[in-house]
Each structure stands twice: as C-alpha cells, then as structure tokens.
Scaffold this motif. Structure first.
Motif, PDB file in Angstrom:
ATOM      1  N   ASP A   1      43.708  29.581  40.418  1.00 36.70           N
ATOM      2  CA  ASP A   1      43.921  30.459  39.536  1.00 36.70           C
ATOM      3  C   ASP A   1      43.219  31.603  39.367  1.00 36.70           C
ATOM      4  O   ASP A   1      43.201  32.389  39.008  1.00 36.70           O
ATOM      5  CB  ASP A   1      44.893  30.633  38.037  1.00 36.70           C
ATOM      6  CG  ASP A   1      45.662  29.038  38.343  1.00 36.70           C
ATOM      7  OD1 ASP A   1      47.506  29.420  38.774  1.00 36.70           O
ATOM      8  OD2 ASP A   1      45.996  27.427  38.580  1.00 36.70           O
ATOM      9  N   LEU A   2      41.547  31.105  39.714  1.00 32.87           N
ATOM     10  CA  LEU A   2      40.480  32.112  39.613  1.00 32.87           C
ATOM     11  C   LEU A   2      39.659  31.247  39.884  1.00 32.87           C
ATOM     12  O   LEU A   2      39.605  30.200  40.256  1.00 32.87           O
ATOM     13  CB  LEU A   2      40.417  31.809  37.781  1.00 32.87           C
ATOM     14  CG  LEU A   2      38.895  32.319  37.331  1.00 32.87           C
ATOM     15  CD1 LEU A   2      39.225  33.634  37.244  1.00 32.87           C
ATOM     16  CD2 LEU A   2      38.621  32.167  35.688  1.00 32.87           C
ATOM     17  N   VAL A   3      38.715  32.639  40.214  1.00 34.76           N
ATOM     18  CA  VAL A   3      37.604  32.263  41.296  1.00 34.76           C
ATOM     19  C   VAL A   3      36.760  32.767  40.485  1.00 34.76           C
ATOM     20  O   VAL A   3      36.465  33.690  40.818  1.00 34.76           O
ATOM     21  CB  VAL A   3      38.013  32.577  43.322  1.00 34.76           C
ATOM     22  CG1 VAL A   3      36.151  32.336  43.845  1.00 34.76           C
ATOM     23  CG2 VAL A   3      38.743  31.748  44.069  1.00 34.76           C
ATOM     24  N   LEU A  31      25.286  39.115  42.802  1.00 34.90           N
ATOM     25  CA  LEU A  31      24.530  39.836  42.759  1.00 34.90           C
ATOM     26  C   LEU A  31      23.481  38.834  43.841  1.00 34.90           C
ATOM     27  O   LEU A  31      22.355  38.953  44.154  1.00 34.90           O
ATOM     28  CB  LEU A  31      22.854  38.821  41.171  1.00 34.90           C
ATOM     29  CG  LEU A  31      23.223  38.838  40.137  1.00 34.90           C
ATOM     30  CD1 LEU A  31      22.827  38.387  39.235  1.00 34.90           C
ATOM     31  CD2 LEU A  31      23.643  40.952  40.114  1.00 34.90           C
ATOM     32  N   TYR A  32      24.811  39.126  45.127  1.00 35.45           N
ATOM     33  CA  TYR A  32      24.279  38.576  47.081  1.00 35.45           C
ATOM     34  C   TYR A  32      23.393  37.076  46.656  1.00 35.45           C
ATOM     35  O   TYR A  32      23.118  36.559  47.654  1.00 35.45           O
ATOM     36  CB  TYR A  32      22.962  39.762  47.357  1.00 35.45           C
ATOM     37  CG  TYR A  32      22.924  39.657  48.359  1.00 35.45           C
ATOM     38  CD1 TYR A  32      24.741  40.609  48.887  1.00 35.45           C
ATOM     39  CD2 TYR A  32      21.940  39.234  49.096  1.00 35.45           C
ATOM     40  CE1 TYR A  32      24.315  40.984  50.398  1.00 35.45           C
ATOM     41  CE2 TYR A  32      22.203  39.522  50.704  1.00 35.45           C
ATOM     42  CZ  TYR A  32      23.371  39.678  51.354  1.00 35.45           C
ATOM     43  OH  TYR A  32      24.077  40.595  52.317  1.00 35.45           O
ATOM     44  N   ASN A  56      42.385  35.776  42.390  1.00 32.48           N
ATOM     45  CA  ASN A  56      41.267  36.677  40.847  1.00 32.48           C
ATOM     46  C   ASN A  56      40.412  35.674  40.347  1.00 32.48           C
ATOM     47  O   ASN A  56      39.774  35.058  40.940  1.00 32.48           O
ATOM     48  CB  ASN A  56      42.436  35.977  39.825  1.00 32.48           C
ATOM     49  CG  ASN A  56      41.702  36.495  37.986  1.00 32.48           C
ATOM     50  OD1 ASN A  56      40.503  37.501  38.319  1.00 32.48           O
ATOM     51  ND2 ASN A  56      42.605  35.445  37.427  1.00 32.48           N
ATOM     52  N   VAL A  57      39.213  36.992  41.187  1.00 33.15           N
ATOM     53  CA  VAL A  57      37.381  36.299  41.440  1.00 33.15           C
ATOM     54  C   VAL A  57      37.031  36.832  40.739  1.00 33.15           C
ATOM     55  O   VAL A  57      37.218  38.623  40.261  1.00 33.15           O
ATOM     56  CB  VAL A  57      37.162  36.781  43.662  1.00 33.15           C
ATOM     57  CG1 VAL A  57      35.885  36.544  43.290  1.00 33.15           C
ATOM     58  CG2 VAL A  57      38.551  36.506  44.255  1.00 33.15           C
ATOM     59  N   VAL A  58      36.104  36.824  39.888  1.00 32.06           N
ATOM     60  CA  VAL A  58      35.519  36.793  38.749  1.00 32.06           C
ATOM     61  C   VAL A  58      33.446  36.850  39.305  1.00 32.06           C
ATOM     62  O   VAL A  58      33.672  35.300  39.141  1.00 32.06           O
ATOM     63  CB  VAL A  58      35.263  36.643  37.937  1.00 32.06           C
ATOM     64  CG1 VAL A  58      34.233  37.381  36.856  1.00 32.06           C
ATOM     65  CG2 VAL A  58      37.115  37.329  36.907  1.00 32.06           C
ATOM     66  N   ALA A  59      33.151  37.879  39.589  1.00 32.47           N
ATOM     67  CA  ALA A  59      31.419  37.641  39.880  1.00 32.47           C
ATOM     68  C   ALA A  59      30.644  37.229  38.303  1.00 32.47           C
ATOM     69  O   ALA A  59      30.023  38.323  38.053  1.00 32.47           O
ATOM     70  CB  ALA A  59      30.953  38.169  40.447  1.00 32.47           C
ATOM     71  N   VAL A  60      30.797  36.577  37.754  1.00 35.64           N
ATOM     72  CA  VAL A  60      30.472  36.436  36.555  1.00 35.64           C
ATOM     73  C   VAL A  60      28.566  36.285  36.229  1.00 35.64           C
ATOM     74  O   VAL A  60      27.734  37.051  35.164  1.00 35.64           O
ATOM     75  CB  VAL A  60      30.484  34.701  36.020  1.00 35.64           C
ATOM     76  CG1 VAL A  60      32.030  34.642  35.349  1.00 35.64           C
ATOM     77  CG2 VAL A  60      29.764  33.607  36.512  1.00 35.64           C
TER      78      VAL A  60
END
Length: 319
Positions: free
Chosen positions: A78-80, A85-86, A103-107
């Motif tokens: 459901d969420l990745v 920041l590489y 649904n992918v978020v780079a936190v």
C-alpha cells in the motif's frame, strides 16, 4: 420460538458487523528500504501497519540491488518508503518507474536542503546519511507520519500520537548524546571510520570526521588516501579508529598497520552501525538503540565518559 429466532438473528448480525470492522482494521502493507525507515514506520504506525524492511543488518544500501521478492513486495504494498538522496543508488531507475504506478515516498528528501551536507565531487547531490544526527531524523519521522496518514486517513489520530511519542524519545536521545560526547577531550575529537557516513554526527556533536572511503561505499580508497590518514593519525596522536557493521574492515586494518609502522599504536575502538542497524529484536536493532550504541561507543573509545550500557542501560556492556 420467534423470540429465539430474533435473538439468533441478532447474534449473527453482531458477528457480521464485528467481522466487517475487523476487515476494515486490517493493517496496511508498508515496505521500507532501510531498517532505519522501517523502525520509524513501526514506531509511528503501531498495529495499523505491517512493515517490511528490504535491507537487514549488515546490508549496504549504496550497493543493494532489488531481488525478485523485493519487486513483488513493493508492487503489492500500500505504501513504499524509501530514503532518497541517492542512498539507494542501484535502485534509482527502478523507483522512477515504480513511482508512476505505486505510492512511493522518499522520506529523506523532506529535510530542508539548506540543512544537508554536499556530496563531495557530485554536483547537486547531498550526503544521504542524515540518520546520524537525530535532530535531522525528527523530520524524517514526520515525513513517515504524513505518508501513513495519506495512505490510511482513518489512522491519523494514531499516527500523530505515536509520532509525538517517538520524537519525544528522540529528543531524550539528543540530550544524552550532547551530555556524553562533550566529555571527549578536545584533541581526541577525531572520528575515523571505514567510509564517510558520520559527517552529520560530526557537525551536530562537534567531531572531526574522516572516512577512508567516500560517502558511498562504491568509491575506492586509494593508497594516497590511506597515507594521508596515517599521517593524520600520527600527527594528532589518534589511538582508536572504528569499523562498521555494513562495510568490510580491510581498509581500517591497513590504516592500523600503516600507523604501527610509524610507531603509532592504534586500536579498533569498536564496530559502529553506519548504514544498517543491529539484529532484529535487539535494542541495537532499533533507531534509538543504534544511535545510543554509536554515541556511547565513540565517547568511551575516545576518552570520554559514558555508561557502558548507554542511555537507558539497555546496551550490551562493552558492545
């Protein structure tokens, strides 16, 4: 008989409603790339999410490549949650494609760029090791919270309350780190490790940080770099260097041998957690425990004063 039938029907209806409620409360499926992000998600989500970390203890995120099972897990989630920041350099192309469908978020990229350190030699990129300074990690926790709320709006109250509790614990960690690291003598405040993962720690707690390799473990340590660091060890009378749980220690051994040939005795101060946490189920296998371990070990190895069992008495003494 009619009364019994009505009672039975009511019981069936109650069970059905109960089952519907259970179905609605089924935990969301969250996949995180690193163990640090997975820990933040577990702390914030509680029972509302089933969290899976792709990279476990001792795994280097700089060189990690996705497996077939990773692809399946992320496409079903459901969420990745990824760091960004590489950090997950080998997965960049995969995520660019996955973000179009999932649904992918780079936190890690929630942090104000003005607070990030530059990635030397790489124009426009930043040092990704932000978890080394809990003062920055608070922002990542909030980004995890917001990603969970966007995925599961019904859990907003839970996510906000849990995030507040976790950040309060992180603030206690910061207070502890400041109190113990300041006891390290000025001339000994040099942290020399296998790769340059501790610059945010150095900036936040006033240490000079040097890595044999660069920010990425994919970079090579040349003979000139090793010679430069041996000179630093001798000139500054450094007595301890550190290995890392996710990086081979051969380069650190080369430093120790080089310094020894110059008459400078250097010991391994211990193993730090750099790009991965400790074993699951242990205190060091949590973000708080990981950073407690690092700051306690660094302080003690470099001549400062910190309890062997750390901030909460939970560290394995002498670890």
């Amino acid at each position: 008989m009619l009364g019994l039938s009505l009672i039975a029907a009511g019981s069936i209806l109650a069970v059905t409603i109960s089952n519907i409620g259970t179905a609605e409360a089924k935990p969301i499926d969250v996949v995180a790339t690193t163990s640090m992000i997975a820990d933040a998600a577990r702390q914030v989500a509680g029972d509302r999410a089933k969290v899976t970390a792709l990279m476990g203890p001792g795994v280097d995120p700089h060189s990690y490549r996705q497996t077939r099972s990773d692809i399946v897990a992320m496409t079903r989630a459901d969420l990745v949650l990824r760091h960004g920041l590489y950090l997950e350099a080998q997965l960049e192309d995969f995520f660019l494609d996955l973000e179009k469908r999932k649904n992918v978020v780079a936190v890690g990229e929630a942090i104000d760029p003005s607070l990030l350190l530059n990635f030397a030699g790489h124009e426009g990129r930043h040092d990704p090791h932000v978890w080394m300074d809990p003062q920055l990690w608070e922002t990542v926790v909030l980004a995890v919270r917001d990603a969970l709320i966007n995925t599961d709006p019904e859990g907003e109250a839970t996510y906000r309350a849990n995030a507040q509790t976790h950040i309060a614990d992180i603030k206690k960690l910061i207070t502890y780190m400041k109190s113990v690291t300041k006891t390290v003598p000025e001339h000994s405040r040099v942290l020399l490790t296998a790769h340059d993962a501790f610059s945010y720690f150095g900036r936040g707690f006033d240490f000079t940080v040097m890595g044999i390799q660069g920010i990425s473990t994919e970079s090579e340590a040349g003979l000139r770099r090793v010679e430069e660091l041996v000179n630093t060890i001798v000139d500054r009378n450094i007595s301890a260097v550190f290995v890392e749980s996710s990086v081979p220690e051969r380069n650190v051994r080369a430093l120790i041998e080089g310094a020894g040939a110059r008459g400078q005795k250097v010991e391994i101060g211990g193993t730090l957690f750099s790009d991965a946490m400790g074993d699951p189920g242990t205190y060091e296998g949590t973000y708080i425990g990981m950073i407690d371990h690092n700051s306690t070990l660094i302080t003690r190895a470099l001549g400062g004063d910190a309890p062997a069992t750390g901030m909460q008495g939970k560290l394995a003494a002498g670890s």
